[in-house]
Scaffold this motif. Structure first.
Motif, mmCIF file in Angstrom:
data_model
loop_
_atom_site.group_PDB
_atom_site.id
_atom_site.type_symbol
_atom_site.label_atom_id
_atom_site.label_comp_id
_atom_site.label_asym_id
_atom_site.label_seq_id
_atom_site.Cartn_x
_atom_site.Cartn_y
_atom_site.Cartn_z
ATOM 1 N N PRO A 1 -3.715 -5.638 -3.970
ATOM 2 C CA PRO A 1 -3.165 -6.452 -2.882
ATOM 3 C C PRO A 1 -3.190 -5.688 -1.564
ATOM 4 C CG PRO A 1 -1.450 -5.856 -4.483
ATOM 5 C CD PRO A 1 -2.730 -5.327 -5.000
ATOM 6 N N TRP A 2 -3.673 -6.355 -0.492
ATOM 7 C CA TRP A 2 -3.848 -5.658 0.780
ATOM 8 C C TRP A 2 -3.437 -6.491 1.999
ATOM 9 C CZ3 TRP A 2 -7.123 -7.428 4.690
ATOM 10 C CH2 TRP A 2 -7.948 -8.501 4.337
ATOM 11 N N VAL A 3 -3.266 -7.801 1.846
ATOM 12 C CA VAL A 3 -2.956 -8.634 3.005
ATOM 13 C C VAL A 3 -1.492 -8.432 3.394
ATOM 14 C CG1 VAL A 3 -2.884 -10.969 3.924
ATOM 15 C CG2 VAL A 3 -4.693 -10.303 2.328
ATOM 16 N N GLY A 4 -1.248 -8.068 4.647
ATOM 17 C CA GLY A 4 0.093 -7.718 5.097
ATOM 18 C C GLY A 4 1.120 -8.800 4.830
ATOM 19 N N ASN A 5 2.214 -8.413 4.180
ATOM 20 C CA ASN A 5 3.367 -9.280 3.920
ATOM 21 C C ASN A 5 2.991 -10.551 3.155
ATOM 22 O OD1 ASN A 5 6.193 -9.205 4.274
ATOM 23 N ND2 ASN A 5 6.089 -10.838 5.787
ATOM 24 N N ASN A 6 1.932 -10.479 2.342
ATOM 25 C CA ASN A 6 1.448 -11.666 1.643
ATOM 26 C C ASN A 6 2.195 -11.939 0.344
ATOM 27 O OD1 ASN A 6 -0.389 -13.834 1.773
ATOM 28 N ND2 ASN A 6 -1.736 -12.853 0.294
#
Length: 848
Positions: A390-395
């Motif tokens: 997981p890498w998408v900010g605040n996802n």
């Protein structure tokens, strides 16, 4: 020399576009010196257990490095070389019984995982569960060494340590710009020094394919440069295997990433018939995504995964990318609809899930595990042994993965601080010790060759989440051990005097506000060190080091040792020393509250908005900037009522959707509850002031609280400082045409998709004394022209003309090039012009 009242500058374009800048310089203030005392032992990352005893062990030239196990002999030789670089000691290696004063390396079956134990008594002994564990122990030994003149000592101590998670990683994108094997070896050494076990190489992307496939030699033949300059090329197979062996010997494992699905342009352009779906046979690639309906594509991918697994044999993982997939380009194709119907798939996202399953099987049969960037859930089963990233900010994607029982490696994006909570995975708060979380990796998508960038601070809370010593504790330790890594990388370092306390910006970067003095320290034998201060590679003809170097401006120092016998150090020392501009105002040190509280680019955090420091360079990467996606609200509490005459805020405009606000409203309050408007500034005013939004009150008002409400004009809003009662920096370049009227024969270009140039800046920008220090065509300093520049300046009077100069930008990726010729024409009546000078420039492949 001619006396002239009018001046015309004509520039012939050699390429599509050119840019002219505005000219700017900001004032400086003095700052306190570095005063924080170092701990008695400076180690990074902090070990699980440290016990320091009394006294020390002298490491003398008679000491040996004893490999108690034959498997550790390569590590003993590496440590021998490293001790020579860091201390100047030339120690022998041995396999016999250890003696007092020796350094002993041994395997210990009683230890688990990758644990090691370092004991310093009458000798130094490192025992580890395996080769990699002992390798980490040797790093701790190097960091613990004290070198004072010819005396080399180790404190008597006992350290029990090992990574508390399975995966500590660092990722470098090597597809968007070229990186030499030598520079990647430097990063391997950096990973080793920081006990980063896995070095993740992002090897393919839309613009380039760098993996050497013998089965498909066409791959890599369509590469192009993402940011101009030289394009990435396919690595030599032998050299790549040597890089893997180099890393393995140092306890670092390289994890390859081959982007599939999205970010696959280079693959599909090189082999469209295999990986794409051309409109006609032999046609060009057109999908912007791997053809998931083609069995031929998967047969080729299977062969590729086999080749990758063979080259990176030591890696237990292969990363398959799968991020930012542009599925919209295939949804409407008749072939896609027919295929989905025939295979009972509701939509293309089910094709994505099946793609991941197929790639996972290919990798599993080679005895390895697959990693994928944040795969979608709910569109078909994902393999239970797939490792998600997981890498998408605040996802908060990690919540779903935990529910599905999928393992994860966190890739934090927009953490509040680099020294972060490992178990907060981009907005998902997992339980401490969550077994599904294997660890985390630092991300570096863009940096100079061989430099680790901001991920330097990232590893300690991953390696040892129980340490919880915090960023403010880590920074002084990082500064203390920095000379050791310098010597390992370059064989030399420079002692720094006059740097700003690194805790001001919570940064290891050497920053100063007045002058900086650099003093050479080298373990190399007789010879000389030569250096440059402009980033140019030093040669035997460069300036020789004869004494301390004093800097009064920002500079990139490169230095290299040259021996009298023709030898030279393997690579040049390189480091940027940055002079940080400052501003005085009445809200210095005010408490700041920001909304949203967790911006995508936290950098120095809220306190940096009232610390008096301005950006050292006009770049979103500058540490003084905070960046929000959207429009922030910023509130200052000055602690007491102040007579407010003006409120000034500096916003940054640049590439990547970073725009200055459409509007900023200033509000004041005396109770922190009820705020009333005190001024409003538009983007037109902000642009003319080069990002400064200055609200001058008609009449001074008493207020304790100041609030800024912004209306975003782009995807991101970046802010550096909020100042009360300040005089904002103005233009500082003085010249005879300052403020004079400019007439353009061809108007400047304001917009051309997908790029927007310095938009509505007037022609007067060319003579207003501002200048820009970065080649970012979206900063509010440049004017862009897609035709020849023909500018006439009315100097207002006849003057003696001695020199005419203009600054142009080159940004090859955007098609912005320095012009081939610049002609200067002069007139004393504004009607008849005579050519008085011509400047020529040879076309260059330089990125900027």
């Amino acid at each position: 020399m001619p006396s002239l009242a009018h001046l015309t500058i004509s520039v012939a374009c050699s390429h599509a576009r050119m840019m002219l800048p505005m000219l700017v310089c900001l004032s400086m203030l003095a700052a306190p010196p570095l005063t924080r005392a170092a701990d008695s032992v400076n180690l990074v990352p902090w070990p699980r257990s440290v016990q320091v005893g009394q006294g020390s062990l002298a490491v003398t030239p008679q000491a040996r490095i004893v490999a108690a196990d034959a498997a550790l002999q390569p590590l003993a030789e590496i440590l021998r070389q490293e001790l020579l670089l860091t201390t100047g000691l030339k120690l022998a290696t041995a396999r016999d019984a250890p003696r007092d004063g020796d350094i002993v390396l041994a395997l210990d079956k009683q230890l688990k995982n990758e644990d090691y134990k370092l004991t310093v008594t009458r000798r130094a002994e490192i025992r580890g569960a395996n080769y990699n564990a002992v390798a980490m122990g040797t790093v701790t030994l190097l960091q613990a060494l004290s070198v004072k003149g010819a005396a080399v000592t180790l404190p008597r101590l006992t350290i029990e340590d090992g990574p508390q998670v399975k995966y500590t990683g660092y990722m470098r994108d090597i597809a968007r710009k070229p990186y030499s094997i030598a520079s990647l070896k430097k990063l391997v050494i950096w990973c080793r020094f920081n006990k980063v076990r896995f070095f993740h190489l992002h090897m393919t992307d839309d613009n380039a394919w760098t993996f050497p496939s013998t089965a498909f030699p066409k791959l890599g033949t369509t590469n192009w440069a993402w940011h101009g300059g030289e394009k990435p090329t396919v690595y030599d197979l032998k050299e790549l295997k040597e890089l893997v062996a180099f890393a393995d010997a140092r306890g670092v494992t390289i994890v390859p990433e081959i982007e599939t699905l999205g970010h696959s342009d280079a693959m599909r352009l090189a082999m469209p018939e295999t990986f794409d779906l051309p409109e006609q046979p032999g046609g060009r690639a057109r999908l912007a995504i791997v053809n998931m309906m083609s069995d031929d594509a998967y047969a080729a991918l299977d062969v590729l995964m086999g080749e990758v697994a063979q080259v990176f044999a030591s890696s237990p993982y292969i990363h398959i990318g799968c991020d930012e997939t542009r599925t919209s380009v295939i949804e409407s194709l008749p072939q896609t609809k027919e295929y989905l119907a025939a295979h009972n798939m509701p939509n293309v996202h089910h094709l994505e899930a099946r793609h991941i399953r197929r790639l996972n099987d290919m990798i599993n049969k080679r005895g390895k595990l697959a990693i994928a960037w944040e795969p979608r859930l709910g569109y078909g089963e994902l393999p239970k042994n797939l490792i998600t990233m997981p890498w998408v900010g605040n996802n908060k994607a990690a919540d779903g993965y935990a529910k599905e029982g999928l393992q994860m490696i966190s890739a934090p994006w927009g953490t509040e601080k680099p020294y972060h909570d490992l178990y907060n995975v981009n907005g998902s708060q997992l339980k401490n010790g969550e077994p599904l979380l294997l660890g985390a990796t630092g991300l570096n998508w863009q940096s100079e060759e061989g430099e680790p960038g901001g991920a330097y601070l990232f590893n300690e809370p991953v390696y040892n989440p129980g340490a919880k010593r915090g960023l403010e504790d880590f920074i002084p330790r990082g500064v203390a051990v920095e000379p050791v890594i310098d010597r390992l990388l370059y064989g030399l370092t420079f002692a720094v005097e006059g740097r700003l306390d690194p805790l001001v910006f919570n940064s290891l970067a050497p920053i100063f506000t007045d002058t900086l003095t650099l003093t050479l320290a080298s373990a190399y034998p007789a010879g000389e060190v030569r250096y440059t201060l402009d980033g140019i590679e030093p040669t035997r003809d460069s300036t020789p080091y004869t004494g301390p170097i004093t800097l009064s401006r920002s500079a990139t120092l490169k230095a290299r040792w040259f021996g009298s016998d023709g030898q030279a150090s393997p690579s040049s020392f390189v480091k940027q020393y940055r002079r940080q501009p400052t501003i005085k105002h009445d809200a210095l040190g005010a408490a700041v509250t920001i909304e949203p509280a967790n911006p995508g680019y936290y950098n120095g955090g809220p306190k940096s908005l009232t610390d008096g420091f301005l950006p050292a360079q006009d770049s979103f990467g500058d540490i003084s900037l905070i960046g929000w996606e959207g429009a922030p609200i910023v509130t200052l509490d000055m602690g007491k009522a102040v007579e407010v005459r003006n409120v000034c805020a500096y916003f940054f405009r640049g590439g990547g959707g970073l725009n200055i606000p459409a509007k900023v409203t200033v509000e004041l309050s005396n109770d922190g509850q009820t705020f009333h408007p005190a001024g409003q500034v538009t983007d037109e005013q902000g642009l003319l002031s080069r990002g400064w939004y200055v609200a001058t009150l008609p009449k001074a008002q008493q207020a304790r609280w100041v609030r800024l409400r912004t209306v975003a004009a782009g995807q991101w809003t970046f802010l550096a400082e909020v100042a009360v009662n300040a005089t904002v920096p103005g233009p500082t370049l003085r010249h005879a045409a300052l403020g004079k009227t400019v007439t353009l024969a061809n108007p400047q270009q304001t917009k051309q998709a997908p790029y927007a140039y310095a938009t509505h800046g007037p022609a007067s920008f060319l003579t207003d004394g501002y200048q820009c220090n970065v080649p970012d065509w979206q900063t509010p300093y440049w004017l862009g022209f897609d035709k020849d520049l023909d500018a006439t300046i009315d100097l207002g009077a006849v003057i003696d003309l001695r020199e005419v100069s203009a600054t142009f930008m080159q940004h090859a990726f955007s098609g912005v090039r320095i012009p081939q010729t610049m002609e200067v024409h002069a007139s004393d009546d504004g009607q008849t012009f005579t050519k008085v000078a011509t400047v020529t420039h040879e076309p260059s492949k330089s990125a900027r």
